[in-house]
Design a protein around this motif. Structure first.
Motif, PDB file in Angstrom:
ATOM      1  N   LEU A  37     -33.000  34.356  28.249  1.00  0.00           N
ATOM      2  CA  LEU A  37     -33.916  33.970  29.313  1.00  0.00           C
ATOM      3  C   LEU A  37     -34.995  33.054  28.757  1.00  0.00           C
ATOM      4  CD1 LEU A  37     -34.583  37.307  31.248  1.00  0.00           C
ATOM      5  CD2 LEU A  37     -32.671  35.720  31.435  1.00  0.00           C
ATOM      6  N   HIS A  38     -35.432  32.151  29.629  1.00  0.00           N
ATOM      7  CA  HIS A  38     -36.611  31.342  29.310  1.00  0.00           C
ATOM      8  C   HIS A  38     -37.781  32.139  29.869  1.00  0.00           C
ATOM      9  CE1 HIS A  38     -38.725  27.635  28.401  1.00  0.00           C
ATOM     10  NE2 HIS A  38     -39.344  27.759  29.543  1.00  0.00           N
ATOM     11  N   TRP A  39     -38.161  33.188  29.128  1.00  0.00           N
ATOM     12  CA  TRP A  39     -39.099  34.169  29.674  1.00  0.00           C
ATOM     13  C   TRP A  39     -40.532  33.676  29.659  1.00  0.00           C
ATOM     14  CZ3 TRP A  39     -43.293  37.164  28.092  1.00  0.00           C
ATOM     15  CH2 TRP A  39     -43.614  38.226  28.941  1.00  0.00           C
ATOM     16  N   GLN A  40     -41.226  33.915  30.737  1.00  0.00           N
ATOM     17  CA  GLN A  40     -42.657  33.690  30.820  1.00  0.00           C
ATOM     18  C   GLN A  40     -43.246  34.935  31.478  1.00  0.00           C
ATOM     19  OE1 GLN A  40     -44.541  30.379  30.319  1.00  0.00           O
ATOM     20  NE2 GLN A  40     -42.798  30.302  28.950  1.00  0.00           N
ATOM     21  N   THR A 393     -35.251  11.051  41.459  1.00  0.00           N
ATOM     22  CA  THR A 393     -33.925  10.532  41.750  1.00  0.00           C
ATOM     23  C   THR A 393     -33.263  11.453  42.776  1.00  0.00           C
ATOM     24  OG1 THR A 393     -32.855  11.913  40.109  1.00  0.00           O
ATOM     25  CG2 THR A 393     -33.740   9.817  39.342  1.00  0.00           C
ATOM     26  N   GLN A 395     -30.855  13.215  42.342  1.00  0.00           N
ATOM     27  CA  GLN A 395     -30.572  14.472  41.643  1.00  0.00           C
ATOM     28  C   GLN A 395     -31.732  15.452  41.773  1.00  0.00           C
ATOM     29  OE1 GLN A 395     -27.792  15.488  40.196  1.00  0.00           O
ATOM     30  NE2 GLN A 395     -26.760  13.575  40.690  1.00  0.00           N
ATOM     31  N   ASP A 396     -32.943  14.894  41.775  1.00  0.00           N
ATOM     32  CA  ASP A 396     -34.115  15.761  41.905  1.00  0.00           C
ATOM     33  C   ASP A 396     -34.154  16.441  43.270  1.00  0.00           C
ATOM     34  OD1 ASP A 396     -35.337  15.432  39.368  1.00  0.00           O
ATOM     35  OD2 ASP A 396     -35.896  13.407  39.974  1.00  0.00           O
ATOM     36  N   LEU A 398     -31.637  17.450  44.903  1.00  0.00           N
ATOM     37  CA  LEU A 398     -30.737  18.609  44.812  1.00  0.00           C
ATOM     38  C   LEU A 398     -31.427  19.731  44.038  1.00  0.00           C
ATOM     39  CD1 LEU A 398     -27.324  16.902  43.948  1.00  0.00           C
ATOM     40  CD2 LEU A 398     -28.486  17.121  46.154  1.00  0.00           C
ATOM     41  N   ARG A 399     -32.158  19.318  43.012  1.00  0.00           N
ATOM     42  CA  ARG A 399     -32.823  20.311  42.164  1.00  0.00           C
ATOM     43  C   ARG A 399     -33.831  21.140  42.965  1.00  0.00           C
ATOM     44  NH1 ARG A 399     -37.221  19.881  39.043  1.00  0.00           N
ATOM     45  NH2 ARG A 399     -37.371  17.629  39.411  1.00  0.00           N
ATOM     46  N   ARG A 402     -31.979  23.703  44.847  1.00  0.00           N
ATOM     47  CA  ARG A 402     -31.428  24.721  43.954  1.00  0.00           C
ATOM     48  C   ARG A 402     -32.509  25.650  43.439  1.00  0.00           C
ATOM     49  NH1 ARG A 402     -26.811  22.087  40.084  1.00  0.00           N
ATOM     50  NH2 ARG A 402     -25.349  21.641  41.757  1.00  0.00           N
ATOM     51  N   ASP A 436     -41.709  37.121  40.102  1.00  0.00           N
ATOM     52  CA  ASP A 436     -40.791  37.421  38.999  1.00  0.00           C
ATOM     53  C   ASP A 436     -40.323  36.146  38.298  1.00  0.00           C
ATOM     54  OD1 ASP A 436     -39.332  38.998  37.322  1.00  0.00           O
ATOM     55  OD2 ASP A 436     -37.687  39.377  38.716  1.00  0.00           O
ATOM     56  N   GLU A 437     -40.005  35.135  39.081  1.00  0.00           N
ATOM     57  CA  GLU A 437     -39.494  33.887  38.516  1.00  0.00           C
ATOM     58  C   GLU A 437     -40.630  32.990  38.035  1.00  0.00           C
ATOM     59  OE1 GLU A 437     -36.220  32.592  38.483  1.00  0.00           O
ATOM     60  OE2 GLU A 437     -35.474  34.575  39.001  1.00  0.00           O
ATOM     61  N   ARG A 439     -42.137  31.033  39.924  1.00  0.00           N
ATOM     62  CA  ARG A 439     -41.754  29.772  40.569  1.00  0.00           C
ATOM     63  C   ARG A 439     -42.413  29.744  41.939  1.00  0.00           C
ATOM     64  NH1 ARG A 439     -36.826  27.018  38.925  1.00  0.00           N
ATOM     65  NH2 ARG A 439     -35.917  28.807  37.891  1.00  0.00           N
TER      66      ARG A 439
END
Lengths: 482, 522
Positions: A37-40, A393, A395-396, A398-399, A402, A436-437, A439
C-alpha cells in the motif's frame, strides 16, 4: 479452543503490506502474492480519527457491528439513488408559491452563514435580491436593511432547493420543479440568467442584472411553464442526462449537449402551444445562447435523487456537498439535520484574460450536488474537453472518474461512461472511504471574482476539504456509541 | 551550529524513508546534520530535548514532515533543504501523468484487497498510534494480522484481539517482529526449511534463534507464530499464544510444538501449561528466566534457547544433537590465559532483546550479576545506558537507542561505537556480539563488524591487552547474507565464533567466573 484454520490454509498466503519498507522482503522472495500500500495516515492524520474510522468498517461475519449496519443502510440509500426518476414537471412562477411562509427570507448556496461572514459575491447577490424584491430602493439601503437583521437567511438545501454559485433564491423568483417520480419528492432550482459575466449568481446587482431577473420572471418562466405543461408526464431527466454524457457533457461545468436536448424538447412543445411567437422566440434565443442553461435542471435532478437517499439511519453516504464561498458543507444521510463544514479552497484552473488566482473567491455554489449524485467530476471520463481547464490530457479525464470510484459505494448503470467501457459513473460518496483513502471528492466548478458583481473569472477543479468528512466520521462513530 | 527549521505539510513518510532521505541529503550537500521527523507530539518532545525545537515546527501536524537542517554556513543549509525537498518529492506520482498514474498503488487495506483479489494477511508496520486502526480494518475484512508496530495501547490490543477471537483470525503483535506463516517469512525472519516443528514465540530474536538452530540440526519449521511482547501479560491474557497453540495442535504438518517466551503472567502461564498438556503432541516450553519446573507428560521444559531447539529436534525423532561443552571449555581456557588480571568484566552488546535477557539469566545462575538497560530486576538497571558498569548486558534495540535511528540489526553504527568504547576499558574481559541474519536485517553485517573488531582488538593491544570478542551468528546458509561468508569474515577479524546465543552466554560467564576465581586465589 478456537482454532483458526483460515490462518494456516495450505496454499500461498497472499499478503497486504503497509508501513516501513523492507519488512516484506521475505514475502517478496518467497514468491507469495504481495500487495504494497501507498499508506498515508487517514483523514487529517489524527490517530483518534483513524480509530473512529476503524469502528465503522463492515464485517461479513458480524451483522450487528456498526460497520455492517452502515453497509446495509448504504445499500438501501444506494437503491433509492438508483431507483430515482427525476422528471421536470413544472415551473413555479414564484418561490413564494412553494413556500408561502417564506416572507423576507433569502435562500443561499452552501451551509448556513450569517450576513457578516458572507463572501463578496454572496453579499452582492443579497443586495441584488433585495433590490429585485423592492425591499429597498438603493444598494446602500439594502445593506442597511440586511445589517439591521431585516432579512432571514437559510441554505437552499434545507428547503429542498439548490442554487448555482451564490445560489440566492428570493420569494419572487421562478423555480424549476423536478419530481422524483419513484419516491414522490420534489426539488427546486432557479433558472440560469443569461447576462454573461454580470449576473446575480456571481454577485452583480446593477440595474441590468435586476432587469434580467425580471425577464426571467415575466417572459422565460411563463413560457417554460407552458412548454413543460405541453409535455405529457413531464420531461424525464435521467435519460436526457445519460444521453448528454454520451455527447461529451459532465452535466456540471459542461452542459452543451444537455442544453441542446432540452432545446429540442422545449421547441417541439412550444410549437404546439398558444404562447405568443415573440415570447417563444425570446425564450428559445435565451436557451440557445447559453450552453450552461441546463445546469439548473441538472442540479434540481441531482437534488431530487439525493434527497431520496437522505435520512437512512446509519448511512454514511453524502447527500449534499455545497459551498457558500467561505465554507464547504456536507450533509450525510444518517446524520440528519447536521452540516459538517470545512474551509473552502480556491479552484485550480484557467482564468479569463486579465484575472488571476489573486482575484478568485473560494469555492461557491450548490452545483456540487452534481458530483454528490455521481456526475460532474465523477463523470469526467465522459467529458474529456473539460480537462483543458486544468491543463490535463484526455487520460486525466479517465483518471478522475477512476479515482472517484475509490470513494463511492457503487456505480450508476443509468449514467454510463463510454471511454471506460460503458461502466456506470461512480456514485454515493461514502465519508468512510474519503477518510480511509485520504482522497477528497473532486468538484468541477466555475470561479467567481471575490469582489461582488465582477462575475465569472475562470473555471477549473476544486476538492472538498477533508475536515467535513473527518468531523462526520467522528459524529457517526458517536451515534454508534450512544 | 545554526539551525534551519521548516515544514513539509500533508505528506506522511515512514521513519525509514525519512532517515534514508536525511542520509542522502547529507551525502549530497555536505551539510552537518539533517533531522526529518513527522510532526507527532512525541517527535516534538524529542526535538525539544535535542534543543532543535522552534516556533515554525510547533504547528506541524502528525501528517506533516518537520525538517531541521544544521550547519554553520547558510549555503550548505540551503543546498541541503533543496536536496531534501527534491528527495521528498521524488517518489510522488507526477501530476498530469498518463496511463502509469492511472494505476497508482492502493492507499487503503480495502483498496489493497480489491487489487490483490484475495488476501490472507496484513503485515502492518505503520506508526503505533495508527496501527491498531489498520489492524481492526484488516480483521473486519477477514485478514489475519501481523502487527510489527509498537506503542499500541493495551486497550486497543485487547479490542483488536477480541474481534480476532470472534472471527477465528490471528493477531500476531503488536511489537511482533518475526513470523513464518505457510512458508512465507514475515518481518525479520530467516530462511529455514519447512518441517514438522511448529513454533510460537513472544520474542522475536528468540524465535529466530530457535528456528535457525532447528534448521541447522537438519529439521524444519511448519509455522512460526509470533505473539508480540505484550501478549503474555495478564491484561491481554495470552490470547495469541493460546490461539497459536490451538492452531498448531490442529495443524497436520506440525508434529512437535515449541514455545519461546519471557515468563508469562502467572495466570497466563497456568493457562498455557493447561492447554499444552491437553494436546496430543509433544510441547517444549521455554519461559526464559522463569522458574524451572520439571517436565510432565507431553510437556517438556527448557531453560535456554539452545535447549529448546535441541529438545524439539529430538522429540521430532532426529538424533539428539551433540554437546559443544568441550569447544566452550577450550575457548574459555585459551581466552583466560591471554587476559591480564585486571580484565574481569563482561560486556554483552546485543541487537536482540531476547539474547540480552538470556545472557543475564545464564550469567546470574552462575552468580555473575550484570547491569543492563533491560535488567532482569530493576535494582540492576544501569544508571546511564551509554556507560557500562561492571558486568553489563546492553539491549541496543531498546527505545533509548532507536529514536530517530534504525534498529541495530539494520544499522550497526551504534554498536561499532560502543565496541570501540569498551576496547578502551582495561577492566573488560570480553565482549559478546550477536549477528542476526535473515530478511530485514543488514545486508552484510560482517563488512561493518569485521573492521570494527580488528580496530577494537588493536586498541586494546596498543595498551598491552587482548580483547576477546565472542560472536554468534543467528542465521542459516539459505539466508540472503550467506551464513558461511559472514562467519569466515568475522573469524578472520579475530572474533571467537560459537554456535548459539546460549553457548556465547555460557562461554562469557565461564570466563568471568574463572577470572574472578583467579583474582580470589591471587
Amino acid at each position: 479452543m478456537n482454532a483458526a484454520p483460515s490462518a494456516l490454509r495450505d496454499r500461498k498466503t497472499s499478503i497486504i503490506s503497509l508501513g516501513a519498507s523492507g519488512l516484506d522482503r521475505g514475502v517478496e522472495s518467497s514468491g507469495a502474492p504481495l500487495t504494497r500500500l501507498h499508506w498515508q495516515p487517514v483523514g487529517d492524520g489524527s490517530p483518534e480519527v483513524a480509530w473512529n474510522l476503524a469502528q465503522l468498517i463492515g464485517d461479513a461475519d458480524d451483522a450487528d457491528c456498526l460497520g455492517s449496519r452502515i453497509d446495509r443502510a448504504n445499500a438501501q440509500a444506494l437503491e433509492r439513488i438508483l431507483a430515482a426518476q427525476p422528471t421536470w414537471v413544472d415551473v413555479a412562477a414564484h418561490a413564494s408559491e412553494i413556500w408561502p411562509d417564506m416572507g423576507r427570507t433569502l435562500l443561499h448556496a452552501g451551509p448556513p452563514i450569517d450576513w457578516k461572514d458572507m463572501c463578496g459575491p454572496m453579499k452582492g447577490a443579497v443586495v441584488g435580491a433585495v433590490l429585485y424584491e423592492k425591499w429597498a430602493a438603493s444598494p446602500a439601503e439594502a445593506e442597511q436593511l440586511v445589517a439591521g437583521g431585516g432579512i432571514r437567511f437559510a441554505p437552499c438545501h434545507e428547503f429542498g432547493a439548490v442554487g448555482p454559485m451564490t445560489g440566492i433564491i428570493s420569494p419572487s423568483m421562478p423555480l424549476f420543479v423536478v419530481m422524483n417520480s419513484a419516491a414522490g419528492n420534489r426539488a427546486y432550482a432557479p433558472m440560469m440568467e443569461s447576462g454573461g459575466a454580470r449576473t446575480l449568481r456571481f454577485g452583480a446587482f446593477a440595474p441590468e442584472v435586476i432587469e434580467g431577473l425580471k425577464l426571467i420572471e415575466n417572459v422565460l418562466a411563463p413560457c417554460l411553464k407552458a412548454a413543460i405543461a405541453g409535455i405529457d408526464g413531464g420531461l424525464p431527466l435521467k435519460p436526457l442526462i445519460s444521453q448528454s454524457l454520451h455527447m461529451g457533457d459532465d452535466v456540471h461545468n459542461r452542459n452543451t449537449a444537455a442544453t441542446l436536448l432540452l432545446y429540442r424538447a422545449v421547441t417541439e412543445s412550444l410549437l404546439k402551444s398558444p404562447v405568443p411567437r415573440d415570447i417563444v422566440q425570446e425564450t428559445l434565443r435565451t436557451i440557445g445562447a447559453d450552453d450552461m442553461f441546463f445546469l439548473s435542471l441538472s442540479m434540481a435532478a441531482c437534488k431530487a435523487i439525493m434527497d431520496a437517499a437522505h435520512g437512512v439511519p446509519f448511512s454514511s453516504i453524502v447527500t449534499a456537498m455545497a459551498r457558500n464561498g467561505v465554507n464547504v458543507g456536507i450533509r450525510v444521510s444518517g446524520l440528519e439535520g447536521q452540516w459538517y463544514v470545512g474551509p473552502a479552497d480556491v479552484p485550480v484552473g484557467l482564468f479569463l484574460p486579465g484575472f488571476s488566482e489573486a482575484d478568485a473567491n473560494p469555492d461557491i455554489g450548490d452545483s456540487a450536488i452534481t458530483e454528490t449524485a455521481g456526475l460532474g467530476a465523477f463523470a469526467m471520463a465522459a467529458a474529456p474537453a473539460m480537462v483543458q481547464f486544468v491543463g490535463g490530457t484526455p487520460q486525466d479525464a479517465l483518471r478522475y472518474s477512476r479515482e472517484m470510484a475509490h470513494i463511492a459505494i457503487g456505480r450508476n448503470p443509468g449514467f454510463t461512461l463510454p471511454m471506460l467501457d460503458f461502466i456506470g459513473a461512480p456514485v454515493g460518496i461514502d465519508i468512510r472511504k474519503v477518510v480511509d483513502e485520504g482522497r477528497r471528492p473532486v468538484i468541477n466548478t466555475a470561479t467567481a471574482h471575490k469582489e461582488p458583481g465582477m462575475g465569472i473569472i475562470g473555471a477549473g477543479v476544486v476538492q472538498a476539504p477533508m475536515k467535513c468528512f473527518v468531523d462526520a466520521v467522528a459524529a457517526l462513530a458517536t451515534i454508534a456509541v450512544s | 551550529m545554526a539551525i534551519q527549521p521548516s515544514v513539509k505539510a500533508n505528506l506522511y513518510k515512514d521513519s525509514v524513508s525519512l532517515m534514508r532521505i536525511s542520509q542522502i541529503a547529507i551525502a549530497r550537500s555536505g551539510v552537518q546534520r539533517v533531522t526529518l521527523l513527522m510532526g507527532t507530539r512525541s517527535n516534538k518532545e524529542f526535538l525539544q530535548q535535542a534543543g532543535l525545537m522552534s516556533p515554525v515546527l510547533e504547528n506541524a501536524k502528525p501528517g506533516d514532515i518537520m525538517i531541521v537542517v544544521q550547519d554553520d554556513t547558510s549555503e550548505k543549509r540551503e543546498a541541503a533543504e533543496r536536496e531534501i525537498h527534491s528527495l521528498i518529492a521524488g517518489d510522488e506520482p507526477k501530476a498530469g501523468a498518463t496511463e502509469s498514474a492511472m494505476d497508482a498503488p492502493p492507499r487503503s487495506i480495502a483498496g489493497g484487497i480489491a487489487i490483490a483479489g484475495h488476501a490472507d494477511l496484513a503485515l502492518i508496520s505503520v506508526p503505533g498510534p495508527y496501527a491498531a486502526a489498520e489492524a481492526l480494518k484488516a480483521l473486519r475484512r477477514g485478514l489475519n494480522v501481523l502487527l510489527f508496530s509498537d506503542n499500541v495501547t493495551i486497550e486497543q490490543e485487547q479490542a483488536i484481539k477480541r474481534v480476532a477471537a470472534q472471527k477465528g483470525l490471528l493477531v500476531m503483535g503488536p511489537d511482533c517482529g518475526t513470523a513464518i506463516i505457510n512458508g512465507v517469512p514475515l518481518g525479520f525472519a530467516n530462511v529455514v526449511r519447512r518441517g514438522v516443528i511448529g513454533l510460537v514465540g513472544a520474542s522475536g530474536t528468540g524465535l529466530q534463534e530457535v528456528m535457525c538452530q532447528i534448521h541447522r540440526h537438519g529439521l524444519g519449521v511448519s509455522q512460526a507464530i509470533g505473539t508480540g511482547s505484550h501478549d503474555v501479560s495478564s491484561r491481554v491474557g495470552g490470547t495469541t499464544m493460546l490461539q497459536g497453540l490451538a492452531l498448531l495442535a490442529a495443524d497436520e504438518q506440525t508434529k512437535v510444538i515449541a514455545i519461546v517466551s519471557k515468563p508469562p503472567a502467572p495466570d497466563v502461564q497456568q493457562r498455557v501449561i493447561e492447554q499444552a498438556s491437553m494436546i496430543g503432541k509433544p510441547v517444549v516450553l521455554c519461559f526464559l528466566g522463569g522458574e524451572v519446573v520439571a517436565s510432565t507428560g507431553n510437556v517438556h521444559r527448557a531453560s535456554s534457547l539452545e535447549e529448546t531447539a535441541k529438545q524439539a529436534v529430538s522429540l521430532a525423532g532426529a538424533q539428539q544433537p551433540g554437546s559443544d561443552e568441550k569447544a566452550v571449555e577450550e575457548l574459555v581456557s585459551r581466552v583466560c590465559r591471554s587476559l591480564a588480571p585486571s580484565q574481569r568484566y563482561l560486556r554483552g552488546l546485543y541487537s536482540g532483546g531476547t539474547f540480552c535477557s538470556e545472557a543475564q539469566i545464564i550469567w546470574l545462575e552462575a552468580g555473575v550479576r550484570a547491569r543492563s538497560n533491560a535488567p532482569l530486576a530493576d535494582a540492576d538497571r544501569l544508571a546511564d545506558p551509554e556507560d557500562s558498569y561492571g558486568h553489563t548486558a546492553i539491549d541496543l534495540g531498546s527505545d533509548e537507542f532507536t529514536v530517530g535511528r534504525p534498529h541495530p540489526m539494520i544499522d550497526y553504527g551504534v554498536r561499532v561505537d560502543r565496541l570501540l568504547k569498551e576496547a578502551n576499558d582495561p577492566t573488560v574481559a570480553c565482549v559478546v556480539l550477536d549477528v542476526v541474519l535473515g530478511y530485514g536485517s543488514h545486508a552484510n553485517p560482517a563488512e561493518i563488524l569485521a573492521p570494527a573488531i580488528r580496530q577494537a582488538k588493536a586498541t586494546a593491544k596498543a595498551k598491552g591487552r587482548e580483547l576477546p570478542v565472542i560472536c554468534f551468528v543467528c542465521g542459516t546458509a539459505e539466508d540472503p547474507q550467506s551464513f558461511e561468508t559472514q562467519k569466515t569474515m568475522l573469524a578472520a577479524a579475530g572474533a571467537e565464533l560459537v554456535g548459539s546465543s546460549t553457548a556465547a552466554a555460557r562461554s562469557a560467564q565461564a570466563i568471568a567466573s574463572r577470572m574472578a576465581a583467579s583474582q580470589a586465589v591471587a
